[in-house]
Write a protein that holds these residues in place. Sequence first.
Motif, PDB file in Angstrom:
ATOM      1  N   UNK A   1       6.443  14.795  -6.550  1.00  0.00           N
ATOM      2  CA  UNK A   1       5.765  15.665  -5.711  1.00  0.00           C
ATOM      3  C   UNK A   1       5.246  14.763  -4.230  1.00  0.00           C
ATOM      4  N   UNK A   2       4.861  13.814  -4.553  1.00  0.00           N
ATOM      5  CA  UNK A   2       4.335  12.840  -3.567  1.00  0.00           C
ATOM      6  C   UNK A   2       5.161  12.285  -2.652  1.00  0.00           C
ATOM      7  N   UNK A   3       6.364  11.855  -3.229  1.00  0.00           N
ATOM      8  CA  UNK A   3       7.343  11.500  -2.258  1.00  0.00           C
ATOM      9  C   UNK A   3       8.095  12.650  -1.283  1.00  0.00           C
ATOM     10  N   UNK A   4       8.062  13.891  -2.106  1.00  0.00           N
ATOM     11  CA  UNK A   4       8.557  14.854  -1.178  1.00  0.00           C
ATOM     12  C   UNK A   4       7.753  15.015   0.104  1.00  0.00           C
ATOM     13  N   UNK A   5       6.281  15.080  -0.224  1.00  0.00           N
ATOM     14  CA  UNK A   5       5.262  15.104   0.668  1.00  0.00           C
ATOM     15  C   UNK A   5       5.579  13.945   1.788  1.00  0.00           C
ATOM     16  N   UNK A   6       5.809  12.835   1.434  1.00  0.00           N
ATOM     17  CA  UNK A   6       6.083  11.738   2.320  1.00  0.00           C
ATOM     18  C   UNK A   6       7.390  11.985   2.985  1.00  0.00           C
ATOM     19  N   UNK A   7       8.434  12.497   2.423  1.00  0.00           N
ATOM     20  CA  UNK A   7       9.681  12.485   3.235  1.00  0.00           C
ATOM     21  C   UNK A   7       9.304  13.675   4.263  1.00  0.00           C
ATOM     22  N   UNK A   8       8.548  14.676   4.077  1.00  0.00           N
ATOM     23  CA  UNK A   8       8.334  15.916   4.892  1.00  0.00           C
ATOM     24  C   UNK A   8       7.444  15.179   5.930  1.00  0.00           C
ATOM     25  N   UNK A   9       6.869  14.138   5.820  1.00  0.00           N
ATOM     26  CA  UNK A   9       5.844  13.641   6.698  1.00  0.00           C
ATOM     27  C   UNK A   9       4.352  13.920   6.511  1.00  0.00           C
ATOM     28  N   UNK A  10       3.912  14.773   5.381  1.00  0.00           N
ATOM     29  CA  UNK A  10       2.680  15.125   5.242  1.00  0.00           C
ATOM     30  C   UNK A  10       2.005  14.024   4.811  1.00  0.00           C
ATOM     31  N   UNK A  11       0.671  13.983   5.272  1.00  0.00           N
ATOM     32  CA  UNK A  11      -0.050  12.883   5.077  1.00  0.00           C
ATOM     33  C   UNK A  11      -0.585  12.714   3.640  1.00  0.00           C
TER      34      UNK A  11
ATOM     35  N   UNK B   1       0.921  -1.228  -0.109  1.00  0.00           N
ATOM     36  CA  UNK B   1       0.009   0.169  -0.023  1.00  0.00           C
ATOM     37  C   UNK B   1       0.711   1.122   0.034  1.00  0.00           C
ATOM     38  N   UNK B   2       1.339   1.771  -1.318  1.00  0.00           N
ATOM     39  CA  UNK B   2       1.975   2.933  -1.381  1.00  0.00           C
ATOM     40  C   UNK B   2       1.654   3.686  -2.492  1.00  0.00           C
ATOM     41  N   UNK B   3       1.597   5.170  -2.707  1.00  0.00           N
ATOM     42  CA  UNK B   3       1.071   5.718  -3.514  1.00  0.00           C
ATOM     43  C   UNK B   3       1.918   5.348  -5.068  1.00  0.00           C
ATOM     44  N   UNK B   4       1.241   5.214  -5.965  1.00  0.00           N
ATOM     45  CA  UNK B   4       1.700   4.579  -7.323  1.00  0.00           C
ATOM     46  C   UNK B   4       1.021   5.500  -8.331  1.00  0.00           C
ATOM     47  N   UNK B   5       1.838   5.701  -9.295  1.00  0.00           N
ATOM     48  CA  UNK B   5       1.566   6.529 -10.444  1.00  0.00           C
ATOM     49  C   UNK B   5       1.883   5.794 -11.858  1.00  0.00           C
ATOM     50  N   UNK B   6       0.681   5.700 -12.586  1.00  0.00           N
ATOM     51  CA  UNK B   6       1.121   4.425 -13.659  1.00  0.00           C
ATOM     52  C   UNK B   6       0.219   4.919 -14.933  1.00  0.00           C
ATOM     53  N   UNK B   7       0.730   4.495 -15.876  1.00  0.00           N
ATOM     54  CA  UNK B   7       0.128   4.888 -17.321  1.00  0.00           C
ATOM     55  C   UNK B   7      -1.289   3.853 -17.228  1.00  0.00           C
ATOM     56  N   UNK B   8      -2.362   4.541 -17.898  1.00  0.00           N
ATOM     57  CA  UNK B   8      -3.512   3.592 -17.910  1.00  0.00           C
ATOM     58  C   UNK B   8      -3.388   2.737 -19.093  1.00  0.00           C
ATOM     59  N   UNK B   9      -3.100   1.240 -18.638  1.00  0.00           N
ATOM     60  CA  UNK B   9      -2.969   0.457 -19.730  1.00  0.00           C
ATOM     61  C   UNK B   9      -4.228   0.169 -20.512  1.00  0.00           C
ATOM     62  N   UNK B  10      -5.372   0.077 -19.679  1.00  0.00           N
ATOM     63  CA  UNK B  10      -6.679  -0.117 -20.150  1.00  0.00           C
ATOM     64  C   UNK B  10      -7.164   0.770 -21.379  1.00  0.00           C
ATOM     65  N   UNK B  11      -6.868   2.090 -20.783  1.00  0.00           N
ATOM     66  CA  UNK B  11      -7.419   3.317 -21.734  1.00  0.00           C
ATOM     67  C   UNK B  11      -6.673   3.176 -22.963  1.00  0.00           C
ATOM     68  N   UNK B  12      -5.311   3.075 -22.589  1.00  0.00           N
ATOM     69  CA  UNK B  12      -4.142   2.998 -23.921  1.00  0.00           C
ATOM     70  C   UNK B  12      -4.827   1.893 -24.907  1.00  0.00           C
ATOM     71  N   UNK B  13      -5.157   0.949 -24.514  1.00  0.00           N
ATOM     72  CA  UNK B  13      -5.618  -0.249 -25.327  1.00  0.00           C
ATOM     73  C   UNK B  13      -7.041   0.094 -26.132  1.00  0.00           C
ATOM     74  N   UNK B  14      -7.900   0.871 -25.358  1.00  0.00           N
ATOM     75  CA  UNK B  14      -9.036   1.294 -25.957  1.00  0.00           C
ATOM     76  C   UNK B  14      -8.816   2.285 -27.121  1.00  0.00           C
ATOM     77  N   UNK B  15      -8.063   3.132 -26.851  1.00  0.00           N
ATOM     78  CA  UNK B  15      -7.461   4.353 -28.094  1.00  0.00           C
ATOM     79  C   UNK B  15      -6.815   3.466 -28.969  1.00  0.00           C
ATOM     80  N   UNK B  16      -6.249   2.565 -28.821  1.00  0.00           N
ATOM     81  CA  UNK B  16      -5.462   1.772 -29.893  1.00  0.00           C
ATOM     82  C   UNK B  16      -6.408   1.012 -30.845  1.00  0.00           C
ATOM     83  N   UNK B  17      -7.129   0.578 -30.171  1.00  0.00           N
ATOM     84  CA  UNK B  17      -8.107  -0.657 -31.023  1.00  0.00           C
ATOM     85  C   UNK B  17      -9.114   0.288 -31.689  1.00  0.00           C
ATOM     86  N   UNK B  18      -9.687   1.459 -30.924  1.00  0.00           N
ATOM     87  CA  UNK B  18     -10.624   2.489 -31.791  1.00  0.00           C
ATOM     88  C   UNK B  18     -10.062   2.979 -33.075  1.00  0.00           C
ATOM     89  N   UNK B  19      -8.569   3.431 -33.017  1.00  0.00           N
ATOM     90  CA  UNK B  19      -7.982   3.832 -34.030  1.00  0.00           C
ATOM     91  C   UNK B  19      -7.820   2.794 -35.320  1.00  0.00           C
TER      92      UNK B  19
END
Lengths: 338, 338
Positions: free
Chosen positions: A303-313, A157-175
Motif C-alpha cells: 500500500x505504501x509503495x503504491x502511494x509512493x508510485x502515485x506521488x502521494x506524500x 530514509x525510506x518507509x520500512x516494515x518490520x517484525x518487532x524483534x524486541x517485542x518478539x524476544x520479550x514474548x519468548x522469554x516470558x513464555x
Amino acid sequence: MTSRTRLTDIAEQAGVSTATVSRVLNGKQGVAEETRRAVLSALDVLGYERPEKLRSRSAGLIGLIVPELTNPVFPAFAQAIETHLAEAGFTPLLCTQAPGGVTEDQYVEILVEHSVEGIIFVAGLHADAEADTTRYHQLIANGVPFVFINGTNPAVQVPSFAIDEVRAMEIAVRHLSALGHTRIGLATGQRRYSATRGKTRGFQDAMQRHLGTEDAPVISTFFGFEGGAAAAGMLLDAGCTGIVCGSDLMALGAIQHVRSRGLKVPADVSVIGFDDGPLLSHTSPALTTLRQPVDAISRSAVATLVDLVSGSPTPRSEILFAPELIVRGSTGAAPRGA
Amino acid sequence: MTSRTRLTDIAEQAGVSTATVSRVLNGKQGVAEETRRAVLSALDVLGYERPEKLRSRSAGLIGLIVPELTNPVFPAFAQAIETHLAEAGFTPLLCTQAPGGVTEDQYVEILVEHSVEGIIFVAGLHADAEADTTRYHQLIANGVPFVFINGTNPAVQVPSFAIDEVRAMEIAVRHLSALGHTRIGLATGQRRYSATRGKTRGFQDAMQRHLGTEDAPVISTFFGFEGGAAAAGMLLDAGCTGIVCGSDLMALGAIQHVRSRGLKVPADVSVIGFDDGPLLSHTSPALTTLRQPVDAISRSAVATLVDLVSGSPTPRSEILFAPELIVRGSTGAAPRGA
C-alpha cells in the motif's frame, strides 16, 4: 467437463450463484468489485483460464527482491506481496538470490533498466549494517520509489516494515520463564544483520527484566539448520534448558542437536522458533514459534509503495509489527532440578 | 570486522588459501574458474558484497514461470533453476502466480515485451489438458525459445523435462505391497493435469501387476493439504490401509485425517508423499515420499534452454527423470487382519 459443471464448480468455490458467475465471465456490469474478484479467484483456484476480455492491463512492473527461497518465510513473503501487488493492478517481478548467483546490485540495475515503477526489498543488504548503501541513494537520486521489509537502515530514509524483534524476544522469554526455565539462550544469525541486533538487544533486556540475568548467552551463527544445531550445542554446554532461535530452520537444527545428545524436546530442553509457516505445525514435535504477520507486513508495504508510485506524500518511518507466539509441542515445563 | 578476519573467513568457507581469496577479490588472472566461483559463493554465503569489478554483465534475461510458492517444491525449483541460470550467465526473472493475481498469459506478454531470451515454464498451463495452447504457438512463431518442466503437451513440440510419474507409482505400490498392504488407494489432484493422468495410469498398472487389482481406487481432489484430507477420507471408507499421495501437502492432510479418525500412521494406515523437501524429514511421523530430482531436472532444462538461445539444434523430446523413494516413518507393515 461441460460448461454447466464448470459454472457450478466456480459458483460453489466463490460462494455466489451461477448467474453471477455468468455475469462476471461475460464482463457484464452491475457486479460488485469484491464479487468479481471472488469469481476470478475461484477460476484461478480451480485452475481454469480467464476469458481474454477479463484481462486488464498492468499498472506497471514492481521489482521484488528477496534473499533466497530456502527459508520458507521468503516464499511466503513473495506470495503475499505478489497477491497484494496484483490487487493493486501491478505486475511483480521476483528476483531471488542464490549463493554464487545474481547479486542484489545486479538485480537493481536490471530492474531500473526495465523501467520498474518501484522496488520492494525483503531482508536485503539494507539489513546488513556492514553493507554499502550507495545503491539505495542512487535509487533515491533516480526517483525510483522503494520500501524495505524486515531490516531498517538509519542511513536510508525510506518507509520500512518490520517484525518487532524486541517485542518478539520479550514474548519468548516470558513464555519460557513462566514455564520455570531460568537458563535460557538465544541462537541467532550473523551479528551484522539488523534482525540479529534487534533480537539480541530484546533478548538481553527481557532476560534482565524477567530473571535478573545480566549478559544472557547469545550465540550468533547463521540462520540455517546447521547454524541452529551448532548454536544449540554451545547453549547446552552453557547449561541452558530453553533455546530461543532466530528462525524456524535454526529451531529444527537445534531440536536435532538436542536429540543427538540423548535429550528430549520439550521434557529436557524447550525450543522456540521464529517465522512460522504451514509446515511447522506438522514437525515432530510441532514447533512453538514466533509467527511473523507476513500478510499484514506485505499488505502495508505494498500500500505504501503504491502511494509512493502515485506521488502521494508518505511518511519515511519504520512501522513495526507484533509477532504472535504460537504455542505447540516444542516448549514445556523446565526439567526438575535444572 | 577487519579485512584480515574477512579474508580468513572466506578462505575457510571456500576451502582455499587467503592468498587465493585475495587474487580472486582483486580480479587477478591465473585462478581456475572453479576456484573463482567457490570464492564468490563463499562471499555470498557469508553475506559479503562482491567488489564492483567482479560483477559480470548478464547474458540476458530468462523468464521463469511457476504456478505458486505454497507447495514447497516450487520455491525449490525456482532456487535450483536460478542457480543454474546464473552459472550460465543469465539473469532469471521469476513470475509466480497467486489466486486472483497475474495470469500465465499476462506474464508471458510482459516477458516478451521486455525481450527475454527465453522462458522456462514449471507446471504451467501446458500441463493442463483442457487449457488452450495458443500462447505457446505464438511464442514459437515469435522465435522465443522455451522449455517445459513437469507436464508435456503433445500439441506443443518443445523440449520438456519431467518426473516419471508412471515409474514413481510403480515404486510406491511395490513398497506398500512388500509391506503386506493389499488395499491401496491414490489421492491426487485435478484430473485434467498431465501429472494426475500419469500418476493414475502408473498407479493402476502397478496395482494390476503387483496385486492383480483391477480399477484400484483413485480419488482426484486437488494438490493441497485439504485435498489430501478429503481424498484420504474416501479411501479409508473404501477400506484402504495404504495411501499414495500426489504431493507432500496432500500426504500431510491425509495423515491428519487418518488421525482424526483415531487411527495411527503407520500402525493402521501407511501414507506416501510426493516431491520431498528439507522440512519433510522433520514431520511427525517423518514422511516417506517420492523425491523429485529437482536439481537434475532444473540443470537439464537450463542447459537445453541455453542451447536453444544460442541457436544450437536441440531435440524436441520429453526427458523423464526417475524419482527416489525416501523411506521414513509414515509407512510400515500392513495391520494384521487387514
